[in-house]
Scaffold this motif. Structure first.
Motif, mmCIF file in Angstrom:
data_model
loop_
_atom_site.group_PDB
_atom_site.id
_atom_site.type_symbol
_atom_site.label_atom_id
_atom_site.label_comp_id
_atom_site.label_asym_id
_atom_site.label_seq_id
_atom_site.Cartn_x
_atom_site.Cartn_y
_atom_site.Cartn_z
ATOM 1 N N ALA A 219 0.821 -1.211 0.000
ATOM 2 C CA ALA A 219 0.000 0.000 0.000
ATOM 3 C C ALA A 219 0.854 1.259 0.000
ATOM 4 O O ALA A 219 0.581 2.220 -0.748
ATOM 5 C CB ALA A 219 -0.923 -0.009 1.216
ATOM 6 N N LEU A 220 1.914 1.252 0.821
ATOM 7 C CA LEU A 220 2.779 2.432 0.913
ATOM 8 C C LEU A 220 3.577 2.649 -0.372
ATOM 9 O O LEU A 220 3.810 3.792 -0.784
ATOM 10 C CB LEU A 220 3.724 2.278 2.111
ATOM 11 C CG LEU A 220 3.057 2.341 3.495
ATOM 12 C CD1 LEU A 220 4.021 1.875 4.575
ATOM 13 C CD2 LEU A 220 2.545 3.745 3.784
ATOM 14 N N SER A 221 3.986 1.562 -1.003
ATOM 15 C CA SER A 221 4.751 1.671 -2.250
ATOM 16 C C SER A 221 3.899 2.305 -3.350
ATOM 17 O O SER A 221 4.326 3.244 -4.023
ATOM 18 C CB SER A 221 5.242 0.287 -2.696
ATOM 19 O OG SER A 221 6.123 -0.265 -1.730
ATOM 20 N N PHE A 222 2.670 1.790 -3.525
ATOM 21 C CA PHE A 222 1.787 2.365 -4.542
ATOM 22 C C PHE A 222 1.351 3.776 -4.150
ATOM 23 O O PHE A 222 1.164 4.644 -5.005
ATOM 24 C CB PHE A 222 0.564 1.469 -4.743
ATOM 25 C CG PHE A 222 0.838 0.264 -5.589
ATOM 26 C CD1 PHE A 222 0.971 0.378 -6.973
ATOM 27 C CD2 PHE A 222 0.980 -0.996 -5.018
ATOM 28 C CE1 PHE A 222 1.233 -0.737 -7.760
ATOM 29 C CE2 PHE A 222 1.241 -2.109 -5.789
ATOM 30 C CZ PHE A 222 1.369 -1.984 -7.163
ATOM 31 N N GLY A 223 1.196 3.971 -2.824
ATOM 32 C CA GLY A 223 0.802 5.294 -2.352
ATOM 33 C C GLY A 223 1.859 6.339 -2.640
ATOM 34 O O GLY A 223 1.546 7.473 -3.035
ATOM 35 N N SER A 224 3.122 5.965 -2.467
ATOM 36 C CA SER A 224 4.212 6.914 -2.728
ATOM 37 C C SER A 224 4.360 7.206 -4.215
ATOM 38 O O SER A 224 4.739 8.307 -4.614
ATOM 39 C CB SER A 224 5.532 6.363 -2.178
ATOM 40 O OG SER A 224 5.911 5.177 -2.867
ATOM 41 N N LEU A 225 4.045 6.214 -5.060
ATOM 42 C CA LEU A 225 4.172 6.398 -6.512
ATOM 43 C C LEU A 225 3.018 7.187 -7.106
ATOM 44 O O LEU A 225 3.218 8.028 -7.990
ATOM 45 C CB LEU A 225 4.258 5.023 -7.191
ATOM 46 C CG LEU A 225 5.543 4.208 -6.947
ATOM 47 C CD1 LEU A 225 5.408 2.813 -7.546
ATOM 48 C CD2 LEU A 225 6.751 4.927 -7.557
#
Length: 320
Positions: free
Chosen positions: A203-209
């Motif tokens: 979730a955090l990876s896609f959120g940061s992108l």
């Protein structure tokens, strides 16, 4: 035959009880060390994410402590005569308690996630991902330590005490129906924590992108639902043992009937229940036109290694 020869103990602990106990304590120590490191680092560097995850680790260690204390108490009190069928089911009691805690964690995860969807908060993505990766690494090591599939089971032996069929369970007993619900509870806690870390990293990876702040709480709801399902499965498994219920598909009652019901011998009453991981007790009432001593029927049941404590009652009936 003397009374001393007929006497026997009621130690119905799992074959890997002491080894499992050591493994749980080791994981608690590993978790506690990680907790101290995260809280200390978070305080020094002003990272609320590290501090929060450190306190989360403390709840994780507390839940594992239930399993560890259950193993310790069951081993220490195994020969206490007040426990008439031994302390083998203490692990199932601990497993049931852990299942309730897991259910509460799942509910809190889902509720907090809903609040985050309604009221989004800024996320320090790089820092949060780093914490989640560290937590995942610790949980994967812990899961490996607690997973029975990674460890070899010792062999047991089959013996009798007086007129009671009694079995110490090894590889044969582990073939079916011998789940250690206490170890399963500890493993599920670690697995739930690992799942939370994996979902958080995604979730955090896609959120940061892509700036999808809503994805993090959505993953929290998904994780809560999965953990709730695991909790329910653990609750059913441990609760069944506590209520002396036979699991669906359990073959032992049928095997007892097959062994005993030959010639004119018929079972009129049969009770089978689990008294510990890999250990079952049975009360068998036999009606027959050709009565024999209870020891005769108990000897026939010796081949059933799952049976650790057997009581037989024989009643004569008129031949048809």
């Amino acid at each position: 035959m003397s009374t001393q020869t007929l006497e026997h103990d009621h130690v119905f602990l799992g074959v890997d009880h002491e080894r499992n106990e050591r493994r749980v304590w080791f994981v608690i120590v590993l978790t506690a060390v990680m907790m101290v490191v995260e809280i200390s680092a978070g305080t020094i560097f002003g990272s609320m994410a590290l501090v929060a995850d450190g306190w989360h680790m403390s709840t994780h260690a507390s839940a594992l402590l239930i399993s560890a204390v259950a193993y310790l108490y069951a081993r220490k009190e195994a020969r206490n005569p007040r426990f008439t069928f031994g302390t083998g089911k203490l692990g199932d009691l601990a497993g049931f308690a852990s299942a309730i805690i897991l259910a509460m964690i799942a509910l809190l995860m889902a509720w907090e996630s809903v609040l985050r969807i309604v009221n989004p908060v800024p996320i320090s993505f790089a820092q949060a991902i780093g914490v989640a990766v560290i937590g995942l690494a610790v949980n994967l090591v812990s899961a490996w330590l607690l997973n029975d599939d990674n460890h070899h089971h010792g062999r047991g032996h089959h013996h009798r005490h007086g007129d009671h069929a009694h079995a110490d369970h090894g590889d044969h007993a582990h073939a079916r129906g011998t789940t250690d619900n206490n170890m399963r509870a500890a493993y599920t806690h670690v697995l739930a924590d690992a799942l939370t870390s994996v979902l958080a990293i995604a979730a955090l990876s896609f959120g940061s992108l892509y700036g999808w702040l809503w994805l993090d709480p959505l993953m929290g709801i998904a994780g809560g639902l999965i953990i709730a399902q695991w909790s329910w499965g653990l609750m059913k498994s441990s609760g069944r043992v506590l209520l002396d219920a036979i699991a669906d598909g359990e073959e032992l009652p049928g095997e007892i009937r097959k062994v005993i019901e030959t010639g004119s011998d018929r079972i009129t009453d049969l009770h089978v229940w689990q008294v510990g991981p890999g250990h079952h007790a049975a009360i068998v009432a036999v009606a027959t036109s050709e009565p024999r001593e209870p020891a005769f029927y108990k000897a026939k049941l010796e081949a059933l290694y799952e049976l650790s404590h057997v009581t037989v009652e024989v009643t004569q009936r008129q031949a048809a």
